[in-house]
Design a protein around this motif. Structure first.
Motif, PDB file in Angstrom:
ATOM      1  N   MET A   1      18.995  28.869  26.722  1.00 18.04           N
ATOM      2  CA  MET A   1      19.257  29.382  28.008  1.00 18.04           C
ATOM      3  C   MET A   1      20.745  28.845  28.754  1.00 18.04           C
ATOM      4  SD  MET A   1      18.289  31.605  29.667  1.00 18.04           S
ATOM      5  CE  MET A   1      17.993  33.147  30.659  1.00 18.04           C
ATOM      6  N   ILE A   2      20.645  27.742  28.756  1.00 17.60           N
ATOM      7  CA  ILE A   2      22.398  26.955  29.178  1.00 17.60           C
ATOM      8  C   ILE A   2      22.952  26.621  28.120  1.00 17.60           C
ATOM      9  CG2 ILE A   2      22.995  24.418  29.500  1.00 17.60           C
ATOM     10  CD1 ILE A   2      20.137  23.556  30.741  1.00 17.60           C
ATOM     11  N   THR A   3      22.941  26.752  27.151  1.00 15.64           N
ATOM     12  CA  THR A   3      23.740  27.418  26.223  1.00 15.64           C
ATOM     13  C   THR A   3      24.518  28.636  26.349  1.00 15.64           C
ATOM     14  OG1 THR A   3      22.823  26.296  24.649  1.00 15.64           O
ATOM     15  CG2 THR A   3      24.037  27.212  24.003  1.00 15.64           C
ATOM     16  N   VAL A   4      23.517  30.362  26.848  1.00 16.07           N
ATOM     17  CA  VAL A   4      24.473  31.225  26.762  1.00 16.07           C
ATOM     18  C   VAL A   4      25.235  31.196  28.295  1.00 16.07           C
ATOM     19  CG1 VAL A   4      23.146  32.994  27.409  1.00 16.07           C
ATOM     20  CG2 VAL A   4      21.980  32.049  25.321  1.00 16.07           C
ATOM     21  N   GLN A   5      24.304  30.218  29.184  1.00 16.23           N
ATOM     22  CA  GLN A   5      25.060  30.152  30.259  1.00 16.23           C
ATOM     23  C   GLN A   5      26.301  29.949  30.400  1.00 16.23           C
ATOM     24  OE1 GLN A   5      22.782  28.419  32.804  1.00 16.23           O
ATOM     25  NE2 GLN A   5      21.192  30.051  33.647  1.00 16.23           N
ATOM     26  N   ARG A   6      26.582  28.405  29.404  1.00 15.83           N
ATOM     27  CA  ARG A   6      27.956  28.273  29.036  1.00 15.83           C
ATOM     28  C   ARG A   6      28.731  28.835  28.162  1.00 15.83           C
ATOM     29  NH1 ARG A   6      26.256  22.499  27.517  1.00 15.83           N
ATOM     30  NH2 ARG A   6      25.982  21.395  29.366  1.00 15.83           N
ATOM     31  N   LEU A   7      28.817  30.149  27.066  1.00 18.77           N
ATOM     32  CA  LEU A   7      28.727  30.990  26.889  1.00 18.77           C
ATOM     33  C   LEU A   7      29.502  32.323  27.659  1.00 18.77           C
ATOM     34  CD1 LEU A   7      30.077  31.811  23.623  1.00 18.77           C
ATOM     35  CD2 LEU A   7      27.784  32.460  23.798  1.00 18.77           C
ATOM     36  N   ILE A   8      28.930  32.438  28.164  1.00 15.74           N
ATOM     37  CA  ILE A   8      29.294  33.596  29.046  1.00 15.74           C
ATOM     38  C   ILE A   8      30.640  32.785  30.307  1.00 15.74           C
ATOM     39  CG2 ILE A   8      28.597  35.057  31.177  1.00 15.74           C
ATOM     40  CD1 ILE A   8      25.669  35.324  29.998  1.00 15.74           C
ATOM     41  N   ALA A   9      29.771  31.898  30.807  1.00 17.56           N
ATOM     42  CA  ALA A   9      30.765  31.196  31.624  1.00 17.56           C
ATOM     43  C   ALA A   9      32.517  30.873  30.739  1.00 17.56           C
ATOM     44  CB  ALA A   9      31.122  29.431  32.124  1.00 17.56           C
ATOM     45  N   TRP A  10      32.401  30.827  29.745  1.00 20.94           N
ATOM     46  CA  TRP A  10      33.302  30.349  28.426  1.00 20.94           C
ATOM     47  C   TRP A  10      33.951  32.155  28.578  1.00 20.94           C
ATOM     48  CZ3 TRP A  10      34.965  31.491  23.842  1.00 20.94           C
ATOM     49  CH2 TRP A  10      36.515  31.144  22.877  1.00 20.94           C
ATOM     50  N   LEU A  11      33.218  32.978  27.817  1.00 23.14           N
ATOM     51  CA  LEU A  11      33.754  33.749  27.509  1.00 23.14           C
ATOM     52  C   LEU A  11      34.329  35.478  29.152  1.00 23.14           C
ATOM     53  CD1 LEU A  11      31.136  34.870  25.311  1.00 23.14           C
ATOM     54  CD2 LEU A  11      33.726  34.987  24.957  1.00 23.14           C
ATOM     55  N   PHE A  12      34.139  34.733  30.475  1.00 26.28           N
ATOM     56  CA  PHE A  12      34.052  35.464  31.167  1.00 26.28           C
ATOM     57  C   PHE A  12      34.313  34.520  33.117  1.00 26.28           C
ATOM     58  CE2 PHE A  12      31.358  38.401  29.015  1.00 26.28           C
ATOM     59  CZ  PHE A  12      32.107  39.034  28.709  1.00 26.28           C
ATOM     60  N   PRO A  13      35.174  33.821  32.742  1.00 28.70           N
ATOM     61  CA  PRO A  13      35.553  32.700  33.914  1.00 28.70           C
ATOM     62  C   PRO A  13      35.957  33.732  35.101  1.00 28.70           C
ATOM     63  CG  PRO A  13      37.794  33.381  32.964  1.00 28.70           C
ATOM     64  CD  PRO A  13      36.333  33.496  31.981  1.00 28.70           C
ATOM     65  N   ASP A  14      35.074  32.724  35.711  1.00 29.38           N
ATOM     66  CA  ASP A  14      35.374  33.370  37.587  1.00 29.38           C
ATOM     67  C   ASP A  14      36.923  33.257  38.138  1.00 29.38           C
ATOM     68  OD1 ASP A  14      34.942  34.066  40.124  1.00 29.38           O
ATOM     69  OD2 ASP A  14      33.617  32.449  40.629  1.00 29.38           O
ATOM     70  N   ARG A  15      37.480  33.900  38.067  1.00 22.07           N
ATOM     71  CA  ARG A  15      38.852  34.013  38.650  1.00 22.07           C
ATOM     72  C   ARG A  15      38.859  34.473  40.312  1.00 22.07           C
ATOM     73  NH1 ARG A  15      39.352  36.722  33.642  1.00 22.07           N
ATOM     74  NH2 ARG A  15      40.324  35.559  32.153  1.00 22.07           N
ATOM     75  N   ARG A  16      37.971  34.355  40.917  1.00 17.08           N
ATOM     76  CA  ARG A  16      38.203  34.571  42.378  1.00 17.08           C
ATOM     77  C   ARG A  16      39.246  33.048  42.908  1.00 17.08           C
ATOM     78  NH1 ARG A  16      32.568  34.367  44.316  1.00 17.08           N
ATOM     79  NH2 ARG A  16      32.428  33.505  43.113  1.00 17.08           N
ATOM     80  N   PRO A  17      38.826  33.407  44.307  1.00 17.76           N
ATOM     81  CA  PRO A  17      40.092  32.074  44.500  1.00 17.76           C
ATOM     82  C   PRO A  17      38.993  31.120  45.418  1.00 17.76           C
ATOM     83  CG  PRO A  17      40.975  33.606  45.569  1.00 17.76           C
ATOM     84  CD  PRO A  17      39.775  34.510  44.896  1.00 17.76           C
ATOM     85  N   GLU A  18      39.125  29.447  44.823  1.00 18.84           N
ATOM     86  CA  GLU A  18      39.072  28.277  45.414  1.00 18.84           C
ATOM     87  C   GLU A  18      38.078  28.911  47.240  1.00 18.84           C
ATOM     88  OE1 GLU A  18      35.925  26.142  44.050  1.00 18.84           O
ATOM     89  OE2 GLU A  18      37.776  26.760  42.972  1.00 18.84           O
ATOM     90  N   ARG A  19      39.048  28.838  47.444  1.00 20.67           N
ATOM     91  CA  ARG A  19      38.652  30.086  48.669  1.00 20.67           C
ATOM     92  C   ARG A  19      37.260  30.293  49.371  1.00 20.67           C
ATOM     93  NH1 ARG A  19      40.575  33.935  50.671  1.00 20.67           N
ATOM     94  NH2 ARG A  19      43.004  34.748  49.670  1.00 20.67           N
ATOM     95  N   GLU A  20      37.238  31.522  48.349  1.00 21.20           N
ATOM     96  CA  GLU A  20      35.988  32.923  48.433  1.00 21.20           C
ATOM     97  C   GLU A  20      34.939  32.220  47.777  1.00 21.20           C
ATOM     98  OE1 GLU A  20      35.559  37.414  46.330  1.00 21.20           O
ATOM     99  OE2 GLU A  20      37.241  36.651  46.762  1.00 21.20           O
ATOM    100  N   LYS A  21      34.790  31.272  46.627  1.00 18.95           N
ATOM    101  CA  LYS A  21      33.865  30.844  46.209  1.00 18.95           C
ATOM    102  C   LYS A  21      33.178  29.539  47.295  1.00 18.95           C
ATOM    103  CE  LYS A  21      35.935  30.210  41.415  1.00 18.95           C
ATOM    104  NZ  LYS A  21      36.486  30.405  40.369  1.00 18.95           N
ATOM    105  N   THR A  22      33.563  28.863  47.872  1.00 17.65           N
ATOM    106  CA  THR A  22      33.424  28.096  48.547  1.00 17.65           C
ATOM    107  C   THR A  22      32.792  28.550  49.747  1.00 17.65           C
ATOM    108  OG1 THR A  22      35.372  26.105  48.212  1.00 17.65           O
ATOM    109  CG2 THR A  22      33.843  26.166  49.855  1.00 17.65           C
ATOM    110  N   ARG A  23      33.120  29.825  49.905  1.00 18.26           N
ATOM    111  CA  ARG A  23      32.749  30.704  51.267  1.00 18.26           C
ATOM    112  C   ARG A  23      31.356  31.088  50.676  1.00 18.26           C
ATOM    113  NH1 ARG A  23      35.479  35.996  54.598  1.00 18.26           N
ATOM    114  NH2 ARG A  23      33.278  35.912  55.853  1.00 18.26           N
ATOM    115  N   GLU A  24      30.653  31.548  49.208  1.00 15.84           N
ATOM    116  CA  GLU A  24      30.376  32.189  48.894  1.00 15.84           C
ATOM    117  C   GLU A  24      28.693  31.390  48.805  1.00 15.84           C
ATOM    118  OE1 GLU A  24      28.317  34.514  44.928  1.00 15.84           O
ATOM    119  OE2 GLU A  24      30.553  33.869  45.305  1.00 15.84           O
ATOM    120  N   ARG A  25      29.149  29.670  48.368  1.00 17.50           N
ATOM    121  CA  ARG A  25      28.228  28.552  47.948  1.00 17.50           C
ATOM    122  C   ARG A  25      28.250  27.966  49.998  1.00 17.50           C
ATOM    123  NH1 ARG A  25      32.700  26.654  44.203  1.00 17.50           N
ATOM    124  NH2 ARG A  25      32.936  25.891  45.980  1.00 17.50           N
ATOM    125  N   GLU A  26      29.058  28.356  50.819  1.00 17.75           N
ATOM    126  CA  GLU A  26      28.211  27.878  51.564  1.00 17.75           C
ATOM    127  C   GLU A  26      27.255  29.284  52.264  1.00 17.75           C
ATOM    128  OE1 GLU A  26      31.790  27.509  54.286  1.00 17.75           O
ATOM    129  OE2 GLU A  26      32.458  25.414  53.453  1.00 17.75           O
TER     130      GLU A  26
END
Length: 70
Positions: A1-26
């Motif tokens: 399952m981890i391999t599939v997640q890595r493949l998806i992350a590689w094919l479709f990278p998250d292009r949102r700004p870092e501040r938006e990613k940080t806000r979502e994690r918070e």
């Protein structure tokens, strides 16, 4: 399952700004800290109003030094 997640992350990278990613994690971290958080089958969220009120009051007390009184 981890391999599939890595493949998806590689094919479709998250292009949102870092501040938006940080806000979502918070937000996720804050939501997970609620003891009475429940998710409905439809995807809605329910939090005990008393716990939410207590959290708001505690946050206000913690940050009241930032507010200047007129």
């Amino acid at each position: 399952m981890i391999t599939v997640q890595r493949l998806i992350a590689w094919l479709f990278p998250d292009r949102r700004p870092e501040r938006e990613k940080t806000r979502e994690r918070e937000f996720i971290r804050a939501a997970n800290s609620f003891k009475t958080l429940r998710v409905t089958p439809e995807g809605g969220m329910f939090i005990d109003p008393e716990e939410l009120r207590d959290q708001i009051v505690a946050s206000r007390e913690q940050l009241k030094h930032l507010v200047r009184k007129p």
